[in-house]
Scaffold this motif. Structure first.
Motif, short mmCIF file in Angstrom:
data_model
loop_
_atom_site.label_atom_id
_atom_site.label_comp_id
_atom_site.label_asym_id
_atom_site.label_seq_id
_atom_site.Cartn_x
_atom_site.Cartn_y
_atom_site.Cartn_z
N LYS A 166 0.81 -1.22 0.00
CA LYS A 166 0.00 0.00 0.00
C LYS A 166 0.84 1.27 0.00
CE LYS A 166 -0.77 0.27 5.04
NZ LYS A 166 -1.81 0.28 6.10
N SER B 59 7.02 -5.82 12.46
CA SER B 59 6.06 -4.73 12.30
C SER B 59 6.68 -3.36 12.55
CB SER B 59 4.89 -4.93 13.27
OG SER B 59 5.36 -4.91 14.61
N ASP C 175 6.47 2.35 13.93
CA ASP C 175 5.45 1.41 13.48
C ASP C 175 5.43 1.46 11.96
OD1 ASP C 175 2.87 0.42 12.54
OD2 ASP C 175 2.22 0.48 14.62
N ASN D 28 3.26 0.49 9.88
CA ASN D 28 1.97 0.79 9.28
C ASN D 28 1.61 2.26 9.34
OD1 ASN D 28 1.06 -1.92 8.51
ND2 ASN D 28 1.05 -2.32 10.71
N THR D 29 2.17 2.98 10.31
CA THR D 29 1.81 4.38 10.49
C THR D 29 2.98 5.35 10.35
OG1 THR D 29 2.18 4.35 12.88
CG2 THR D 29 -0.02 3.68 12.09
N ALA E 40 4.89 -0.69 3.48
CA ALA E 40 3.67 -0.95 4.23
C ALA E 40 2.76 -1.81 3.35
CB ALA E 40 2.98 0.36 4.58
N TYR E 41 2.20 -2.86 3.93
CA TYR E 41 1.45 -3.84 3.16
C TYR E 41 -0.03 -3.85 3.53
CZ TYR E 41 6.04 -5.80 1.98
OH TYR E 41 7.33 -5.98 1.53
N THR E 42 -0.84 -4.43 2.65
CA THR E 42 -2.21 -4.78 2.98
C THR E 42 -2.26 -6.28 3.26
OG1 THR E 42 -2.72 -5.12 0.62
CG2 THR E 42 -3.19 -2.95 1.55
N TYR E 43 -3.25 -6.70 4.08
CA TYR E 43 -3.30 -8.08 4.56
C TYR E 43 -4.71 -8.65 4.42
CZ TYR E 43 1.08 -6.78 6.87
OH TYR E 43 2.36 -6.33 7.14
#
Length: 375
Positions: free
Chosen positions: A39, A93, A114, A116-117, A365-368
């Motif tokens: 993403k 992560s 993090d 993701n953020t 950053a990935y989607t799951y």
């Protein structure tokens, strides 16, 4: 990179085991989280060396929106990243950014975020009373992070507590070493490039130092070309070392080391900036300030091969290369134009975006999706 691969493909991102007593139709079910796509892409920007103020930053490119925030770290965390950031690596992560800091202030640290953020979880200080220890590169092994430093030490960080739990002072004869650079892990050992630094008098300027990670003790020094700076490991246990020479009468070189024998097995007179390896895929940025190119590296022969780029687009000083383990695309950081381009593994440019100055490493950053599996 091995741990990133396992995380990205559903082992450590989430694993919840529901257990029954296995009578009648009861079964154990494993719920895992698997990657479905990328993403976003983080880019570490070194910034011009010793420019005024906090010269480093992290950019973020949103793939779906096709938009970039060039100073994303500042936007998310409400503060500048710091000065002379040198390395950005992903483990589980989290992202770990190594900020070397200025020459005259105690502002050296590893910033843990993090993934993701992009938000900071903790800044781990690497400072003395008046100046920093100048951390340079980071690598990982069995839930520990290993950081090289210009004061000749290796620091070990526990990736659960995010505390430094051990330090190892490397030696140049009876003296403490200086100017440690690239680090990599193979066969249960840490390999550290002892560079020439800024002509540090005690630097291990033609050595790769081998550290046993079970005992956290030095076991050997391997003589290599002058001024080794970058080192990267393959899954089969070979290591590739990039040495820059002295820019006058000692030419740069690439050398291969066997982690079985801890000996140099091959030397090539390649002028390389960096090497990126993901499983059996490997690319090298060559002659970046002369006639720049990105070449395949054959991990069996140790020879450079065909160009990555097959669509006729320009290379523009490839300062950093990062392979995305999800789809094997390659992020090419272009220092002279402050841009990063993403190429498919077939060498076709997928997209390009602006960054701040001197882009280098990338993280993802990935989607799951959740997957249920019966045991």
């Amino acid at each position: 990179m091995n741990y990133l691969k396992r995380t990205a493909f559903g082992i450590s991102a989430l694993a919840i085991l529901f257990s029954g007593c296995k009578k009648n139709n009861e079964r154990e079910i494993l719920l895992t989280q698997e990657v479905t796509g990328t993403k976003g892409i983080y880019i570490l920007n070194e910034g011009a060396y010793n420019a005024a103020g906090a010269n480093s930053s992290i950019s973020y490119y949103d793939i779906a929106k096709k938009s970039v925030v060039k100073d994303f770290y500042n936007q998310v965390n409400g503060k500048a990243l710091g000065k002379n950031a040198n390395d950005l690596q992903q483990y589980g992560s989290k992202m770990y950014c190594v900020v070397t800091g200025p020459n005259d202030k105690a502002e050296s640290f590893v910033d843990v975020m993090d993934v993701n953020t992009g938000k900071t979880i903790k800044r781990i200080a690497f400072n003395g009373t008046a100046a920093g220890y100048y951390p340079r590169y980071i690598t990982f092994y069995k839930n520990k992070a290993y950081v090289s430093r210009y004061d000749g030490k290796i620091s070990r960080i526990d990736t659960a507590s995010l505390n430094i739990d051990a330090e190892l002072q490397l030696k140049n004869g009876a003296d403490n070493a200086e100017a440690l650079e690239g680090v990599a892990v193979a066969n249960g050992k840490l390999y550290v490039a002892g560079s020439a630094g800024y002509n540090y008098p005690k630097s291990l300027n033609d050595k790769v130092i081998v550290v046993d990670l079970n005992t956290f003790a030095t076991v050997k020094q391997i003589t290599v070309n002058y001024n080794p700076a970058k080192i990267v490991a393959t899954e089969k246990g070979d290591l590739y070392v990039i040495s820059f020479g002295n820019y006058v009468n000692i030419n740069p070189a690439m050398q291969r080391i066997s982690s079985t024998t801890d000996a140099v097995t091959q030397t090539e007179d390649y002028n390389l900036q960096t090497i990126a390896i993901q499983k059996d895929q490997a690319w090298a940025a060559k002659d970046i300030y002369g006639t720049p190119s990105i070449k395949s590296l054959n991990l069996t022969t140790g020879k450079l091969g065909a160009d990555l780029i097959t669509d006729g687009t320009t290379v523009d000083s490839p300062y950093g290369l990062t392979i995305n383990p999800f789809d094997n695309s390659v992020v090419v950081a272009k220092s002279d134009v402050s841009k990063s381009a993403v190429y498919s593994k077939e060498g076709k440019k997928l997209y390009e975006f602006e960054t701040n100055s001197f882009p280098k490493n990338a993280a993802f950053a990935y989607t799951y999706k959740y997957v249920y599996k019966s045991l």
